[in-house]
Write a protein that holds these residues in place. Sequence first.
Motif, mmCIF file in Angstrom:
data_model
loop_
_atom_site.group_PDB
_atom_site.id
_atom_site.type_symbol
_atom_site.label_atom_id
_atom_site.label_comp_id
_atom_site.label_asym_id
_atom_site.label_seq_id
_atom_site.Cartn_x
_atom_site.Cartn_y
_atom_site.Cartn_z
ATOM 1 N N THR A 295 -0.477 5.902 -12.330
ATOM 2 C CA THR A 295 -1.580 5.024 -11.940
ATOM 3 C C THR A 295 -1.036 3.665 -11.522
ATOM 4 O O THR A 295 -0.250 3.056 -12.255
ATOM 5 N N SER B 50 -8.575 1.758 -0.037
ATOM 6 C CA SER B 50 -9.693 2.417 -0.712
ATOM 7 C C SER B 50 -9.282 3.052 -2.035
ATOM 8 O O SER B 50 -10.090 3.147 -2.967
ATOM 9 N N ARG B 51 -8.010 3.497 -2.130
ATOM 10 C CA ARG B 51 -7.577 4.151 -3.360
ATOM 11 C C ARG B 51 -6.753 3.229 -4.262
ATOM 12 O O ARG B 51 -6.146 3.664 -5.222
ATOM 13 N N VAL B 52 -6.733 1.938 -3.900
ATOM 14 C CA VAL B 52 -5.996 0.968 -4.710
ATOM 15 C C VAL B 52 -6.931 0.389 -5.760
ATOM 16 O O VAL B 52 -7.979 -0.186 -5.428
ATOM 17 N N ARG B 53 -6.543 0.543 -7.012
ATOM 18 C CA ARG B 53 -7.371 -0.002 -8.090
ATOM 19 C C ARG B 53 -6.996 -1.452 -8.307
ATOM 20 O O ARG B 53 -5.821 -1.797 -8.479
ATOM 21 N N THR B 54 -7.982 -2.351 -8.287
ATOM 22 C CA THR B 54 -7.726 -3.775 -8.465
ATOM 23 C C THR B 54 -8.542 -4.294 -9.634
ATOM 24 O O THR B 54 -9.677 -3.849 -9.879
ATOM 25 N N HIS C 69 1.292 6.829 -6.666
ATOM 26 C CA HIS C 69 0.245 7.829 -6.878
ATOM 27 C C HIS C 69 0.790 9.247 -6.726
ATOM 28 O O HIS C 69 0.429 10.156 -7.486
ATOM 29 N N VAL D 291 0.844 -1.199 0.000
ATOM 30 C CA VAL D 291 0.000 0.000 0.000
ATOM 31 C C VAL D 291 0.880 1.250 0.000
ATOM 32 O O VAL D 291 0.593 2.229 -0.711
ATOM 33 N N THR E 103 0.921 4.130 -2.801
ATOM 34 C CA THR E 103 0.753 5.539 -2.430
ATOM 35 C C THR E 103 1.872 6.376 -3.027
ATOM 36 O O THR E 103 1.633 7.474 -3.561
ATOM 37 N N ASP F 270 -5.112 1.043 4.309
ATOM 38 C CA ASP F 270 -6.137 1.693 3.503
ATOM 39 C C ASP F 270 -6.001 1.288 2.039
ATOM 40 O O ASP F 270 -5.095 1.722 1.336
#
Length: 291
Positions: A249, A271-275, A244, A237, A241, A269
């Motif tokens: 991306t 929540s902002r990780v695209r899977t 980002h 993560v 981050t 967290d």
Amino acid sequence: MGDRDQLLAELAALRADNLRLHSELAETATANEKFRVLFEYSSDAHLIFDDRGIIDCNHATVAMLRCADKQHVLRLHPATLSPAVQPDGRHSLEKSVEMDRTARERGYHRFEWMHRRMTGEDFPVEVTLTPVLLSTGPALLVVWHELTETKQRELELRAQLDVIRAQQAEIRRLSMPILDVWEGVLMIPLLGALDHEAARALTGPALAAIARSGARTVIIDLTGLTDADAAAARHLVDLLTAIHLLGVTGIVVGIGPSVALAFLGADADFSRVRTLATLRQALLLCLRPRA
């Protein structure tokens, strides 16, 4: 008759004292013989120092110092038995005074020291100092246990550890290659098990590869990942981050059930990780013409 009986009693007492003294002398002689055997034939060097210098030593001392005989050792000044400076940077003469004082204060002192043979070769020893009292006055019983083989073995073990660390680093590098799969697209396939150390070690090379290639997207492929712990998940993560923050991306693909459970337990967290489910989906997304 009274005087005669008294004389006989005194004679018997003198004979008993004489026998006791003979017995004590025999015990002392035996003890001295045992000490001399221990002193002379020990594999460690034994020396006796007083204010005059070296007053006795055993055969091991002669061999350790590469001297011709005991008389050669007894003629040596103690200062010639050490290099001018010890490995810690302190002068041998100054430090030896401190070691002697410590032994006398504590009654015993053990420490490591660098000594010098008559050949000029320095060699490490473990020194034991024990204050003793001789008929001529106070002295120090000194024992040297040579550490040359031990230190050499330590160096060999350190070298082996360095090789193992290098091999582990190479294995990590091979299990986490950074591939330039398309213009502006990097892929990092993670294989096998991922621990927190390996995950942390990935951040630097990944960010350097992004800067070098000018990538716009980084795909982290976990399809071949068999296991990961919570700490490794947190490091991933952190990597995403950092990606980002560089304006790039980050996409994670191929998360399996066991890895998903580890990630859930990471308290990180996502929540902002695209899977995405598969690498194919990620590549199609990257190759899709931008509006």
